[in-house]
Each structure stands twice: as structure tokens, then as C-alpha cells.
Design an enzyme around this catalytic site. Structure first.
Site, PDB file in Angstrom:
ATOM      1  N   ASP A 202       0.989  -1.180  -0.106  1.00 48.87           N
ATOM      2  CA  ASP A 202      -0.228   0.046  -0.137  1.00 48.87           C
ATOM      3  C   ASP A 202       1.002   1.025   0.081  1.00 48.87           C
ATOM      4  O   ASP A 202       1.966   1.277  -0.204  1.00 48.87           O
ATOM      5  CB  ASP A 202      -0.847   0.070   1.237  1.00 48.87           C
ATOM      6  CG  ASP A 202      -2.140   0.652   1.008  1.00 48.87           C
ATOM      7  OD1 ASP A 202      -2.095   2.102   0.663  1.00 48.87           O
ATOM      8  OD2 ASP A 202      -3.101   0.052   0.894  1.00 48.87           O
ATOM      9  N   GLY A 226       4.347   1.227  -1.935  1.00 49.01           N
ATOM     10  CA  GLY A 226       4.791   1.445  -3.552  1.00 49.01           C
ATOM     11  C   GLY A 226       3.135   2.030  -4.206  1.00 49.01           C
ATOM     12  O   GLY A 226       2.220   2.131  -3.456  1.00 49.01           O
ATOM     13  N   ASP A 227       3.268   2.021  -5.648  1.00 49.54           N
ATOM     14  CA  ASP A 227       2.274   2.508  -6.256  1.00 49.54           C
ATOM     15  C   ASP A 227       1.951   1.609  -7.165  1.00 49.54           C
ATOM     16  O   ASP A 227       2.644   1.133  -7.954  1.00 49.54           O
ATOM     17  CB  ASP A 227       2.800   3.872  -6.895  1.00 49.54           C
ATOM     18  CG  ASP A 227       1.749   4.363  -8.035  1.00 49.54           C
ATOM     19  OD1 ASP A 227       0.500   3.938  -8.206  1.00 49.54           O
ATOM     20  OD2 ASP A 227       2.090   5.459  -8.683  1.00 49.54           O
ATOM     21  N   HIS A 245     -12.977  -1.026  -7.357  1.00 45.25           N
ATOM     22  CA  HIS A 245     -13.972  -0.253  -7.588  1.00 45.25           C
ATOM     23  C   HIS A 245     -13.562   1.242  -7.394  1.00 45.25           C
ATOM     24  O   HIS A 245     -14.416   2.042  -7.853  1.00 45.25           O
ATOM     25  CB  HIS A 245     -15.169  -0.792  -6.609  1.00 45.25           C
ATOM     26  CG  HIS A 245     -14.986  -0.304  -5.207  1.00 45.25           C
ATOM     27  ND1 HIS A 245     -15.782  -0.518  -4.033  1.00 45.25           N
ATOM     28  CD2 HIS A 245     -13.556   0.191  -4.655  1.00 45.25           C
ATOM     29  CE1 HIS A 245     -15.390  -0.143  -3.266  1.00 45.25           C
ATOM     30  NE2 HIS A 245     -14.195   0.097  -3.048  1.00 45.25           N
TER      31      HIS A 245
HETATM   32  C1  LIG Z   1     -10.647   1.469  -0.700  1.00 43.84           C
HETATM   33  S1  LIG Z   1      -9.262   1.087   0.268  1.00 43.84           S
HETATM   34  C2  LIG Z   1      -9.401  -0.496   0.385  1.00 43.84           C
HETATM   35  C3  LIG Z   1      -8.298  -1.019   1.446  1.00 43.84           C
HETATM   36  C4  LIG Z   1      -8.475  -2.672   1.996  1.00 43.84           C
HETATM   37  N1  LIG Z   1      -8.223  -3.513   0.752  1.00 43.84           N
HETATM   38  C5  LIG Z   1      -9.879  -2.921   2.257  1.00 43.84           C
HETATM   39  O1  LIG Z   1     -10.623  -3.610   1.623  1.00 43.84           O
HETATM   40  O2  LIG Z   1      -9.880  -2.592   3.738  1.00 43.84           O
HETATM   41  C6  LIG Z   1      -8.095   1.115  -0.926  1.00 43.84           C
HETATM   42  C7  LIG Z   1      -6.612   1.247  -0.719  1.00 43.84           C
HETATM   43  O3  LIG Z   1      -5.728   1.535  -1.786  1.00 43.84           O
HETATM   44  C8  LIG Z   1      -4.767   2.223  -1.502  1.00 43.84           C
HETATM   45  N2  LIG Z   1      -4.143   2.885  -2.657  1.00 43.84           N
HETATM   46  C9  LIG Z   1      -4.780   3.980  -3.382  1.00 43.84           C
HETATM   47  N3  LIG Z   1      -3.853   4.360  -4.284  1.00 43.84           N
HETATM   48  C10 LIG Z   1      -3.050   3.463  -4.313  1.00 43.84           C
HETATM   49  C11 LIG Z   1      -1.513   3.330  -4.986  1.00 43.84           C
HETATM   50  N4  LIG Z   1      -1.799   4.198  -6.201  1.00 43.84           N
HETATM   51  N5  LIG Z   1      -0.682   2.309  -4.808  1.00 43.84           N
HETATM   52  C12 LIG Z   1      -0.959   1.818  -3.867  1.00 43.84           C
HETATM   53  N6  LIG Z   1      -1.845   1.651  -2.977  1.00 43.84           N
HETATM   54  C13 LIG Z   1      -3.015   2.598  -3.142  1.00 43.84           C
HETATM   55  C14 LIG Z   1      -5.386   3.178  -0.652  1.00 43.84           C
HETATM   56  O4  LIG Z   1      -4.308   3.530   0.281  1.00 43.84           O
HETATM   57  C15 LIG Z   1      -6.278   2.204   0.455  1.00 43.84           C
HETATM   58  O5  LIG Z   1      -5.701   1.435   1.442  1.00 43.84           O
END
Ligand SMILES: C[S@@+](CC[C@H](N)C(=O)[O-])C[C@H]1O[C@@H](n2cnc3c(N)ncnc32)[C@H](O)[C@@H]1O
Length: 336
Positions: A202, A226-227, A245
Site C-alpha cells: 500500500d 509503493g504505487d 471499484h
Molecule cells: C478502498 S481502500 C481498500 C483497503 C483494503 N483493501 C480493504 O478492503 O480494507 C483502497 C486502498 O488502496 C490504497 N491505494 C490507493 N492508491 C494506491 C496506489 N497508487 N498504490 C498503492 N495503494 C494505493 C489506499 O491507500 C487504500 O488503502
């Protein structure tokens, strides 16, 4: 006595005032009313003193919430905890307090007043209200990010057990939770499969709050910042829960393509999402989809939409497994 026939005008009018219910839930949660009733019923004056509120106003709030089964007023005017009020207690086993506080917070709620703009222009209402995308906003506002991440973790808690029960996770290898937030689902999967190792992937700021230390076996997991639009860590199973989503089809194809490239031979991608069924019946995914419409570029998807999306990323959906909750598991493998 039978109820009079429904009047569509009255019904719609009452529903248009529906925002007052989450507003009232928020007030009760912020005041900590449920916590103060854990040891038994109390009258409004006593309760108001305990939570720091105006007694007549507090009574009106609770009288309204009682119409939804949240608290109950007895003949002596005392208010009681009910099962629906108990989940507002921070310490309740099935508390939803962090989710309620996140969902009803200003930065998530205010953009809903711009839904019509989102629908007109096909853009998230959030960006219009705040001038930047949702996750950029969180990166710049740590307090709101913490509220959101805690809400997500709490929201997930009710689903995670159902997910581990519904899917036969592999007994060995490496599972990568892509966009895994605080890692509660990964923790549950690692507990259920002692031979499995896990990677929580994350953004750096989010990982600071991870819960994997609770496993008690530090050699079985690592966190990687990371991204996911750039790349994701290598593994045998890439979990994406409530991640796709958030993003448009083009953005999802990038993330899924990165998962495909990072999959070891024979590996699987497992997206956990509210797969929208056909028809007009209520479904949690349709509600969640309105939230996506307001906040992000993504949307909830139907099974055919998932199949097409995975196909575009060079993956083939092998099965869609329902859980006992609102989410389903979309499993895919590398297409030939
Ligand atoms: C809606 S949350 C879902 C978190 C977890 N999977 C859950 O169901 O509780 C989306 C997650 O994607 C992460 N996220 C958003 N953009 C990201 C990126 N570019 N790279 C890595 N993680 C990312 C956010 O930090 C967040 O923790």
C-alpha cells in the site's frame, strides 16, 4: 389495524429527508451515547450530563433514532441500548463506530451535494468540491486519512471472516494484498493458513498503521510501500479487496496488468468486490456505487464487466465465488 395504502408523494418526501438519519447517527456516535448506556437505561437529563449535551435536544435526537431501532425509550422516558445502538459502542464486538464516523464525516459527505455535476460530466463530485482527487486529498490531510483508513479497516472487519470462509486460500506460497490498507484481511488469511507468507502492499503513510504484528510470527509477512500503477510485488496470489471499484477501467487494466506480470507460474488474482446482480432489487453494491460516483473515478461492476476488465489485462476469470456477505470473490488466472 391495517396500515393506510402507501402514498408515493409522502414516501418520496420522507426519503428526501433521509440524510437526517445518518446525521443523527453521527451525533450519537460523537457524543458517545451508546457507551453511556452499556450498564443500563438512563433518563435524558442524566445522560446529557454524562455526554455533555443539552437534555431536551438529546431526547429529541434519541426519540428519532428510536424510530429506527437505534435506542429505545420506555414508559418512564429512560433510554435503553438496543442491538442496533450497541454497535455504536466503540468497544462492542461488532462495532461500526469508526465506519459511521468516516462515512458521515464532512469531507466524504459534502461532495454528495454535487452528485448532479458528477452525473452531468462523468467526473467524481469529490474533485469538483475539493479541487483534487480523493486519494491526493488523503495524502495531504493526515487526520482525514486516518479517519478513512480506520473506517475502511472497520468496514472490512465484518467482511473479512466471510471471505476467508468462502475461499480455499492456498496452503503455501506468497499472498500479496494489493492496496491492503491496514492488512486486516491479510492477517485473517495468514492465521487461517499457517504455511502461507504475506506481503502487504500500500502507500507508505497507510502502512504505518498496519496490524500484521498481531500475527506473532514476524517471519511470515512483510510490508512494501509503493504505487500499484507502477508495479506490485511478486507472489502466488494477488488479493485486491475493494480496490478495483476505486478506479476507471483504464486504471484497473494497469493495476491488473501489473499483478499479471508479478504472478508466479500457476498463480491467481483474487478481486474481492460487490458484484452487481441484474435486476432492480436492492443490493449493497448499488449503494456503494453511489459512493464511488461521488468520491472516485471507479464504479461497482457486474460479472460481465469484470470478465471484460480482466480480459483486457491478459487475465481470464476462472470463477466468481459468493460470500455470506455483500462481497464476491472474482478469481482469475493468466490467459494463454
Ligand atoms: C478502498 S481502500 C481498500 C483497503 C483494503 N483493501 C480493504 O478492503 O480494507 C483502497 C486502498 O488502496 C490504497 N491505494 C490507493 N492508491 C494506491 C496506489 N497508487 N498504490 C498503492 N495503494 C494505493 C489506499 O491507500 C487504500 O488503502
Amino acid at each position: 389495524m391495517t396500515n393506510p395504502p402507501a402514498d408515493p408523494a409522502e414516501e418520496v418526501l420522507a426519503e428526501a429527508m433521509g440524510h437526517l438519519y445518518p446525521a443523527a447517527l453521527r451525533a450519537a456516535a460523537l457524543l458517545g451515547v451508546a457507551e453511556q448506556l452499556a450498564d443500563g437505561p438512563r433518563d435524558p437529563a442524566d445522560l446529557a450530563g454524562a455526554v455533555g449535551a443539552n437534555a431536551p435536544y438529546l431526547r429529541r435526537l434519541l426519540r428519532f433514532l428510536a424510530t429506527r431501532g437505534v435506542f429505545r425509550e420506555d414508559e418512564d422516558g429512560r433510554f435503553h441500548l438496543t442491538p442496533r445502538a450497541d454497535v455504536l459502542r466503540a468497544d462492542a464486538p461488532r462495532t461500526v463506530k469508526p465506519s459511521v464516523l468516516a462515512i458521515t464525516s464532512e469531507f466524504i459527505w459534502l461532495p454528495t451535494t454535487h452528485v448532479v455535476e458528477a452525473v452531468r460530466h462523468g467526473r467524481p463530485a469529490f474533485d469538483r468540491r475539493f479541487g483534487h482527487p480523493f486519494f491526493d486529498h488523503l495524502a495531504a490531510h493526515p487526520a482525514e486519512a486516518a479517519l478513512f483508513n480506520e473506517g475502511m479497516a472497520n468496514f472490512s472487519a465484518t467482511e473479512d471472516e466471510r471471505i476467508t470462509a468462502a475461499y480455499d486460500f492456498p496452503g503455501s506460497g506468497v499472498v500479496v494484498d494489493v492496496g491492503g490498507g491496514y492488512g486486516a484481511l491479510l492477517l485473517g488469511v495468514l492465521r487461517a493458513r499457517p504455511g502461507l507468507r504475506g506481503v502487504l502492499f500500500d502507500q507508505e503513510a497507510v502502512l504505518a498503521g498496519h496490524v500484521l504484528g498481531r500475527l506473532g510470527e514476524d517471519d511470515r509477512w512483510e510490508v512494501v510501500a509503493g504505487d500499484f500503477f507502477e508495479s506490485v510485488p511478486e507472489g502466488d496470489l494477488h488479493l485486491l479487496k475493494n480496490v478495483l471499484h476505486d478506479w476507471s477501467d483504464e486504471q484497473c487494466v494497469r493495476v491488473l496488468g501489473n499483478c499479471r506480470r508479478a504472478l508466479r507460474p500457476g498463480g491467481r488474482v483474487l478481486a474481492v468486490e460487490a458484484v452487481i446482480p441484474p435486476g432492480n432489487d436492492p443490493h449493497f453494491g448499488k449503494l456503494l456505487d453511489m459512493s464511488m460516483l461521488v468520491l472516485l473515478t471507479g464504479h461497482e461492476r457486474t460479472e460481465p464487466e469484470f470478465r471484460e476488465l480482466f480480459d483486457r489485462a491478459g487475465l481470464r476469470v476462472t470463477r466468481v465465488v459468493p460470500t455470506a456477505g455483500a462481497l464476491s470473490l472474482v478469481e482469475a488466472e493468466v490467459a494463454d
